[in-house]
Design an enzyme around this catalytic site. Structure first.
Site, PDB file in Angstrom:
ATOM      1  N   GLY A 153       0.821  -1.218   0.000  1.00  0.00           N
ATOM      2  CA  GLY A 153       0.000   0.000   0.000  1.00  0.00           C
ATOM      3  C   GLY A 153       0.849   1.259   0.000  1.00  0.00           C
ATOM      4  N   ASP A 154       1.935   1.228   0.764  1.00  0.00           N
ATOM      5  CA  ASP A 154       2.853   2.384   0.813  1.00  0.00           C
ATOM      6  C   ASP A 154       3.461   2.618  -0.569  1.00  0.00           C
ATOM      7  OD1 ASP A 154       2.386   2.244   3.554  1.00  0.00           O
ATOM      8  OD2 ASP A 154       4.247   1.151   3.962  1.00  0.00           O
ATOM      9  N   ALA A 155       3.858   1.517  -1.209  1.00  0.00           N
ATOM     10  CA  ALA A 155       4.490   1.618  -2.531  1.00  0.00           C
ATOM     11  C   ALA A 155       3.496   2.138  -3.561  1.00  0.00           C
ATOM     12  CB  ALA A 155       5.030   0.262  -2.964  1.00  0.00           C
TER      13      ALA A 155
END
Length: 341
Positions: free
Chosen positions: A295-297
């Site tokens: 999700g961060d990526a």
């Protein structure tokens, strides 16, 4: 043209202690997969147990820092991104500084004299991850650090701001200062729902800053929790994304856009009373290493195109590309150069 320091992130810099564990370990510490929580006393022994019983990777992490590092990697323009957060004066802190420098991110860490650098246990079973964060120093960030001229200069210079919801537990006043600056100067302010517990237990803090959010990111579980907490009585992710995008705004410069990822299912984008869906890149199960940082990526890839003022389709495409790369590697790590067209 991507200017110096165009994107600024603020959040909890944590060192990920990542290991493939087993169901027994999850049960012992009462851990659910695909979740993110703050460590309680019962969790504290697990960090040592992981280090001694499993094969452990140490990777610079923390949700916002991950997104900023990925955006920096995608942009390949040294110093295009900056990051602020709090670390301890210890070897993990030094490791974090070294990592950030290598990544090309301009970090202005506040270094706490007493607390150790925060850590996050990443427990992986069958490619799915669960996060247990022991914030330590990350919890000590103060808005006084943000107000120092050399740090506030990063805020003045940036045109885009991204802060994960996790930072609401640490320094809501820092978030408010940046949000108000963005609204007053027609800059873009973005946040992430980040975890079900943020939507549930930090509802007031989240609601206070929501009017300032020009983009809201999250995944399907967080979106459904947000809906439940606000009594919307719907589990339909598209409907929830629309409702979040229609929440009142502090500034009329930009319309709010909600972007919800759903693992292997299409990304939902709600904008202007309409929903669009974008398919993600399919990955055969045997190529999945772990979903930590996916999700961060996605956000990092998305932001790398947003700061270039690309259309939303391109932003989503870049987000899907970045998350596809990250889930084929341990933690939020990436090859030397992106291959994104």
């Amino acid at each position: 043209m991507v200017s110096d320091g165009i994107l600024l992130g603020m959040g909890n810099p944590l060192l990920d202690i990542s290991a493939v564990v087993d169901d027994e370990f999850l049960q012992k510490y009462d851990i659910k997969l695909n979740n993110a929580i703050l460590a309680e006393d019962k969790h504290l022994p697990m960090y040592d147990e992981m280090a001694s019983n499993y094969s452990v990777d140490y990777i610079a992490g923390g949700a916002t820092q991950n997104s900023i590092r990925v955006a920096q990697w995608m942009l390949q323009v040294p110093g295009a991104t900056s990051f602020m957060g709090c670390i301890g004066k210890d070897k993990f802190g030094e490791e974090m500084k070294k990592n950030a420098k290598l990544a090309g991110v301009n970090v202005h860490y506040y270094e706490d004299e007493n607390a150790p650098t925060g850590t996050c246990a990443v427990c992986v079973v069958g490619g799915e991850r669960s996060l247990i964060a022991n914030l330590s120093a990350a919890n000590c960030y103060k808005s006084d650090h943000l107000k120092q001229p050399e740090n506030w200069a990063l805020v003045e210079k940036a045109k885009y701001f991204y802060i994960a919801g996790f930072f609401l537990t640490v320094s809501p006043e820092s978030i408010q200062l940046v949000a108000e600056h963005a609204a007053a100067n027609n800059k873009l302010f973005m946040m992430n729902l980040s975890a079900p517990f943020i939507c549930e237990f930090f509802k007031d803090a989240q609601e206070k800053v929501l009017p300032y959010m020009d983009y809201v990111f999250g995944n399907e579980t967080e979106a459904r929790t947000f809906s439940k907490v606000h009594g919307w009585e719907t589990d339909d992710v598209e409907e929830i994304a629309l409702k979040i995008s229609q929440w009142p705004k502090a500034s009329g410069t930009y319309k709010r856009i909600t972007v919800i990822t759903q693992g292997a299912d299409p990304v939902v984008v709600a904008e202007d009373g309409k929903v669009k869906k974008f398919p993600v890149i399919k990955l055969p199960k045997e190529k999945l290493v772990d979903t930590n940082g996916a999700g961060d990526a996605f956000v990092g890839g998305f932001l790398s195109q947003l700061v270039k003022e690309k259309p939303i389709e391109d932003c989503v495409k870049a987000g899907c590309y970045a998350s596809n790369v990250i889930i084929q590697r341990p933690g939020c790590s990436y090859p030397e150069k992106p291959q994104f067209e």
